[in-house]
Design an enzyme around this catalytic site. Structure first.
Site, PDB file in Angstrom:
ATOM      1  N   CYS A 129      50.103  45.494  26.581  1.00 48.58           N
ATOM      2  CA  CYS A 129      49.547  46.329  27.649  1.00 48.58           C
ATOM      3  C   CYS A 129      49.431  45.524  28.936  1.00 48.58           C
ATOM      4  O   CYS A 129      49.773  46.004  30.024  1.00 48.58           O
ATOM      5  CB  CYS A 129      48.190  46.879  27.222  1.00 48.58           C
ATOM      6  SG  CYS A 129      47.430  48.004  28.418  1.00 48.58           S
ATOM      7  N   CYS A 130      48.944  44.288  28.818  1.00 45.08           N
ATOM      8  CA  CYS A 130      48.810  43.426  29.991  1.00 45.08           C
ATOM      9  C   CYS A 130      50.165  43.125  30.625  1.00 45.08           C
ATOM     10  O   CYS A 130      50.285  43.044  31.848  1.00 45.08           O
ATOM     11  CB  CYS A 130      48.121  42.112  29.612  1.00 45.08           C
ATOM     12  SG  CYS A 130      46.364  42.257  29.231  1.00 45.08           S
ATOM     13  N   CYS A 212      40.111  45.406  33.715  1.00 45.22           N
ATOM     14  CA  CYS A 212      40.208  46.844  33.495  1.00 45.22           C
ATOM     15  C   CYS A 212      38.937  47.349  32.805  1.00 45.22           C
ATOM     16  O   CYS A 212      38.343  46.647  31.987  1.00 45.22           O
ATOM     17  CB  CYS A 212      41.430  47.155  32.634  1.00 45.22           C
ATOM     18  SG  CYS A 212      43.014  46.807  33.441  1.00 45.22           S
ATOM     19  N   CYS A 240      45.202  37.205  30.245  1.00 50.68           N
ATOM     20  CA  CYS A 240      46.026  38.405  30.238  1.00 50.68           C
ATOM     21  C   CYS A 240      47.502  38.085  30.365  1.00 50.68           C
ATOM     22  O   CYS A 240      48.340  38.946  30.137  1.00 50.68           O
ATOM     23  CB  CYS A 240      45.612  39.341  31.375  1.00 50.68           C
ATOM     24  SG  CYS A 240      45.913  38.675  33.017  1.00 50.68           S
TER      25      CYS A 240
END
Length: 260
Positions: A129-130, A212, A240
C-alpha cells in the site's frame, strides 16, 4: 537470470562529502537553506508531510525566499487536521504546496486485491500500500531533480540515528539533504514556538508522528515517537519505504518486500 540494478554515483562535479560538512558548519536553519539553494544547480525538491520537522524547513524556505519545488504526497487517506495544516501553511507563507496523487489505476487494483483495509493483514500488504500511495509517486515526482530536501532528524528514531546532512541517493539519482539532521526535539519545538509556525493540532493530542489516518494512532506515555505508526506491527524500525527502499521498486503484481 537475476538482474541487479546498479546504483548511480554522484557526478564528479559534486562533492557530497564537502556539502555534508559545509551544511553542518552553519548554525541556523535559514543559513543552511540559503547555502543549499546556492550550492545545488538544478531543481531542488522538498517533500513535506506537514509534520513538525517539515514545517520548520518550510518556514526557512519561505523566509529565505528560495525557489524550491515544494510538494506533498496526497495518499487519499490524510487526517482532516493534516489538510487544515496544509491550508494554514499556504495562507501563512503565500506558497502553494503541490499535491501529488498516486496512479488511480494502481490504487484501484490494490484495493481490489487487498481490500480497503487489507494493509493490516500483513507487513507485506501494508508495504505494498505504501509503495502504491507513496513510494512510486515520490519516485516519479523526484525524477530529474538535482536534490531532495527532507526533515529527517537523527533523534527521531533509532533507525535514523546516522542521518547525514547530505548523501548521494543512487536509487533516486540525486543528492538527499537533511538540513535539521542534528536537531533535538527541544530545539525543533523552540524554533516552531519562536517563529509561530502553524502545526498540526494532532501533535497536541499525542500524535508526534502523523501519517495516513487508518495507520496512525496517538502514542502512550513512554512509547517511541513512531510507535503510533502501523501500531499493529511488531517490527522494529518501521518505515513506509520513502527513506528505506530497494533500488528497484516491486512489480505491480507483487507486494512490497519486507526490506522496503
Amino acid at each position: 537470470m537475476v538482474q541487479v540494478k546498479l546504483e548511480r554515483r554522484a557526478p564528479e562535479s559534486v562533492s557530497v562529502a564537502k556539502l555534508d560538512a559545509d551544511i553542518g558548519k552553519l548554525e541556523t536553519l535559514e543559513a543552511r537553506i540559503a547555502f543549499i539553494g546556492r550550492a545545488i544547480e538544478g531543481r531542488i525538491s522538498f517533500s513535506t508531510s506537514l509534520g513538525l520537522e517539515d514545517q520548520a524547513v518550510l518556514h526557512a524556505i519561505a523566509h529565505e525566499q528560495r525557489v524550491f519545488d515544494v510538494f506533498m504526497l496526497d495518499t487519499g487517506r490524510h487526517f482532516p487536521e493534516t489538510l487544515e495544516t496544509l491550508d494554514a501553511s499556504q495562507l501563512r507563507y503565500g506558497q502553494m504546496i503541490r499535491m501529488v496523487s498516486p496512479d488511480a489505476g494502481e490504487t484501484q487494483e490494490l484495493i481490489a486485491r487487498d481490500g480497503v483495509f487489507g494493509f493490516r493483514t500483513s507487513i507485506d500488504a501494508r508495504k505494498a500500500c505504501c509503495v502504491v500511495r507513496k513510494v512510486r509517486p515520490l519516485a516519479a515526482t523526484l525524477a530529474g531533480a538535482a536534490a531532495w530536501v527532507t526533515g529527517l532528524r537523527r533523534s527521531q528514531s533509532q533507525g535514523r540515528n546516522e542521518v547525514s546532512f547530505a548523501s548521494w541517493d543512487g536509487a533516486m539519482n540525486l543528492i538527499k539533504i537533511n538540513p535539521i539532521a542534528d536537531w533535538s526535539l527541544d530545539r525543533l519545538e523552540a524554533y516552531i514556538s519562536d517563529n509561530s509556525i502553524p502545526v498540526n493540532t494532532l501533535h497536541a493530542r499525542g500524535f508526534p508522528s502523523i501519517g495516513c489516518q487508518p495507520c496512525t494512532r496517538a502514542i502512550k506515555p513512554g512509547e517511541d515517537i513512531r510507535a503510533g505508526r502501523w501500531w499493529w506491527e511488531n517490527e522494529d524500525g518501521k518505515e513506509c519505504g520513502l527513506h528505506s527502499r530497494p533500488a528497484r521498486l516491486p512489480s505491480q503484481e507483487k507486494p512490497a518486500p519486507t526490506t522496503c
